[in-house]
Write an enzyme that holds these catalytic residues in place. Structure first.
Site, short mmCIF file in Angstrom:
data_model
loop_
_atom_site.label_atom_id
_atom_site.label_comp_id
_atom_site.label_asym_id
_atom_site.label_seq_id
_atom_site.Cartn_x
_atom_site.Cartn_y
_atom_site.Cartn_z
N MET A 27 0.82 -1.20 0.00
CA MET A 27 0.00 0.00 0.00
C MET A 27 0.85 1.26 0.00
O MET A 27 0.36 2.34 0.16
CB MET A 27 -0.93 0.00 1.21
N CYS A 28 2.15 1.09 -0.18
CA CYS A 28 3.08 2.21 -0.28
C CYS A 28 4.20 1.78 -1.22
O CYS A 28 4.27 0.62 -1.64
CB CYS A 28 3.68 2.58 1.08
N ARG A 29 5.09 2.68 -1.51
CA ARG A 29 6.35 2.36 -2.20
C ARG A 29 7.46 3.01 -1.39
O ARG A 29 7.31 4.14 -0.92
CB ARG A 29 6.37 2.89 -3.63
#
Length: 252
Positions: free
Chosen positions: A1-3
């Site tokens: 849900m992030c990078r």
């Protein structure tokens, strides 16, 4: 849900790692190529970097998308560093917004990021939180799953754990309490990097031409030297060495 991404190596401009690569973190904020959950990472961003004269990193964090921040563009153009950790955020539902919820989280020389989601947060991990000293709960930077994960990791680091075991044991603890959680954790002190691949993509790249190692949620270019880290694996790295250690899933 992030990078997220960590870099150790020769002195470089921040932008050469985050915004100049064709598929760098800047582009990953709106068009990631390997993200398995979510499509846009516009709920905040942050970058932490180290200066050669100070072991405590500086941070720049904001609550909006990285592509809309002109100050970041200026910083990336002029600041040089030998080590950084940066992230773009796609928030878990029910968590705080604002820059305090954006990675990297920090304490002393440490920078930390979490790509994933703690399933059933906060109820599923209430017992884990109860095991922390009260001051650790009062010092949480934000009401979000990543801030709690960081508190659990930091508690282990402060007790003397090495970076790799601190991440691995925290991931195992949370996975047992909240099955199905995605726990790609990333930690650096400016000299080493530790990371877990636990439910989402993780890659690393060794670049001898600039004495560097890069650990990232996904490749920032099409260099064939990028290597995908198998799921349920602990990565530890220096500028010259990368070690992968399989991790066991907790029993159901």
């Amino acid at each position: 849900m992030c990078r997220q991404i960590a870099y150790l190596g020769d002195d470089v401009l921040i932008g050469s790692v985050l915004s100049e690569p064709v598929h760098g973190l800047l582009r990953q904020s709106w068009r990631p190529r390997r993200q398995r959950y979510g499509t846009v990472n516009a709920d905040g961003f942050g970058v932490g970097w180290y200066a050669p004269w100070d072991p405590v990193p500086a941070r720049y964090r904001r609550s909006g998308p990285i592509w809309a921040d002109p100050v970041f563009a200026d910083l990336a153009r002029v600041i040089r560093t030998r080590a950084l950790l940066a992230a773009v955020r796609s928030a878990t539902e029910g968590t705080d917004g604002g820059e305090s919820a954006a990675a990297p989280f920090a304490s002393g020389r440490w920078l930390f990021g979490h790509n994933g989601k703690v399933e059933g947060w906060p109820h599923a991990v209430a017992k884990n939180a109860a095991g922390l000293p009260s001051v650790a709960l009062l010092e949480l930077e934000a009401r979000c799953d990543s801030a709690l994960v960081w508190a659990l990791v930091l508690h282990r680091l402060d007790a003397g754990a090495a970076p790799g075991p601190a991440l691995a044991d925290t991931a195992a603890e949370l996975a047992a309490a909240a099955p199905g959680s995605r726990l790609n954790l990333l930690l650096t002190d400016g000299d080493t990097v530790a990371a877990t691949a636990w439910g989402d993509s993780l890659y690393y790249l060794v670049e001898p031409e600039r004495g560097a190692v890069v650990v990232a949620s996904e490749p920032y270019d099409d260099d064939p030297r990028w290597i995908e880290v198998p799921d349920h694996t602990l990565l530890t790295a220096t500028r010259t060495d990368v070690c992968l250690t399989p991790l066991k899933e907790p029993p159901l």
